[in-house]
Design an enzyme around this catalytic site. Structure first.
Site, PDB file in Angstrom:
ATOM      1  NE  ARG A 161      43.632  27.792  48.486  1.00 31.76           N
ATOM      2  CZ  ARG A 161      42.315  27.968  48.523  1.00 31.76           C
ATOM      3  NH1 ARG A 161      41.535  26.984  48.967  1.00 31.76           N
ATOM      4  NH2 ARG A 161      41.777  29.103  48.131  1.00 31.76           N
ATOM      5  N   GLY A 191      42.614  40.226  48.635  1.00 34.60           N
ATOM      6  CA  GLY A 191      42.050  41.239  47.760  1.00 34.60           C
ATOM      7  C   GLY A 191      43.058  42.337  47.465  1.00 34.60           C
ATOM      8  CD  GLU A 200      70.134  11.888  52.434  1.00 33.43           C
ATOM      9  OE1 GLU A 200      69.009  11.835  52.990  1.00 33.43           O
ATOM     10  OE2 GLU A 200      70.840  12.911  52.420  1.00 33.43           O
ATOM     11  NE  ARG A 225      40.997  49.443  50.488  1.00 32.52           N
ATOM     12  CZ  ARG A 225      41.516  50.648  50.305  1.00 32.52           C
ATOM     13  NH1 ARG A 225      42.720  50.942  50.794  1.00 32.52           N
ATOM     14  NH2 ARG A 225      40.846  51.579  49.650  1.00 32.52           N
TER      15      ARG A 225
END
Ligand SMILES: [Zn+2]
Length: 389
Positions: A202, A314, A67, A316
């Site tokens: 990312r 991955g 602002e 797991r």
């Protein structure tokens, strides 16, 4: 045939114009992605007589809120103008004075904010400050878009922990990698458009989390290659309970306080070798199943003012993040092909009693791929409560 009348809001400005100005404020706010954290990402457009007289977005390093930047550009033209802001103007004295006061002093006649502040302690105070100065205040349009832009901020301001997003790129049969993959070669599941979107993701996050298995298999850099400016490097975090990370890994090249190795290992020689390469080695206690406690890690990251974590891992770690209920948001990039039996599934590990489902989601085509994105938990709903809808 009679044309339908253009819907008008109370101020007499056509709704289509209000939408256009707020869209512009959101576009400006997005310029601040990567530059505003740990503050919210905010854009502001000041309009007088149907013309833009000021625009601004927030960057943490520049101190001034959106602002104030927009008012400076508008100068005297802000008298009697309307300010379109993507977030409720602040009412507090932080590093700068309150924006609600700056808007008042500049003589703005009306403020349109896409959403209220997600901090339950200050929500509504900026609006109250403006109204008590005689400024007309209205909420919306584009509330959902404005909230999504600051979902990590909304989460952090309430819980002091980062919002956790899980990104998975998978085939139609839910596979994330082919059965056999030569070491160090990464197999692209999705196309170029999806991969570019991953770089945007990312860019929008403060930290990226992966497991040692992914680093050993793919030898990735895990950097933000969006080419867009960011205030601090993307913090890369590797869960490596036994400190198996090879010293020749690409992730250890050019470390600049942007790599954290999380471990349970007591191996001082390994720890020193990694520290010498610039990595921070963080020892966290194990959780019941013997893995690293994600909740303890998130607590630590919150203390470092990390607002958002993207998990790119991955099978797991994907599964344990979902099973331990730390995931707030999911991005599933789906490619239109199969990898067949024996390929690596998106989830693996001990069967969980319960896995979350998405509250609601959107889908989008990215060339040949489909991106499904949605919340497991929407931090704004917790922050503002149901009264706000
Ligand atoms: Zn402010």
């Amino acid at each position: 045939m009679r044309m339908p009348e253009t819907p008008q809001i109370a101020s007499g400005i056509p709704a289509a114009d209000e939408l256009k100005w707020m869209e512009l404020a959101l576009t400006l706010a997005r310029e601040g992605v990567g530059l505003a954290s740990p503050n919210p990402t905010v854009g502001c457009v000041i309009v007088r007589d149907n013309k833009i007289v000021g625009r601004g977005f927030h960057q943490y390093a520049q101190r001034d809120h959106a602002e104030v930047v927009a008012l400076a550009e508008a100068g005297d033209a802000s008298r009697g103008a309307t300010a379109y802001v993507t977030l409720e103007p602040c009412s507090h004295y932080g590093r700068t004075g309150p924006c609600a006061r700056a808007l008042t002093e500049a003589g703005v006649a009306r403020v349109v904010a896409a959403t209220a502040d997600p901090n339950p302690l200050v929500e509504g105070r900026g609006f109250a400050m403006l109204r008590s100065a005689g400024i007309e205040v209205s909420l919306g349009p584009l509330t959902a878009q404005a909230r999504e832009l600051n979902d990590a901020f909304a989460h952090f301001i309430r819980y002091r922990k980062p919002l956790v997003s899980l990104k998975i790129a998978a085939t139609l049969d839910g596979a994330i990698a082919p059965p056999q993959q030569p070491k160090g070669t990464s197999f692209a599941i999705t196309g170029a458009a999806s991969r570019a979107r991953v770089q945007e993701l990312r860019h929008a996050h403060d930290a990226l989390l992966t497991g040692i298995g992914t680093v050993l298999a793919d030898d990735p850099l895990l950097t933000d290659r969006s080419q867009r400016p960011r205030r601090q490097r993307l913090l890369r975090i590797v869960l490596d309970s036994q400190l198996r990370l090879p010293l020749e890994s690409r992730i250890l090249e050019n470390v600049a306080d942007d790599l954290v190795i999380v471990t349970r290992s007591e191996d001082d020689a390994r720890r020193q070798a990694l520290t010498a390469r610039g990595a921070r080695v963080l020892k966290l206690d194990a959780q019941a199943e013997g893995g690293i406690s994600l909740r303890a890690l998130l607590q630590y990251l919150g203390e470092q003012e990390i607002l958002s974590v993207l998990i790119e891992a991955g099978a797991r770690l994907n599964h344990s993040a979902l099973a331990t209920d730390v995931v707030d948001k999911l991005y599933l990039f789906q490619s239109p092909r199969f990898l067949g039996p024996g390929s690596v599934p998106m989830l693996a590990g001990t069967p969980a009693a319960r896995l979350p489902r998405l509250l609601r989601y959107s889908s989008e085509l990215l060339d040949e791929d489909m991106l499904i994105a949605g919340y497991v938990r929407d931090p704004w709903e917790a922050a503002l409560g149901l009264a706000h809808g």
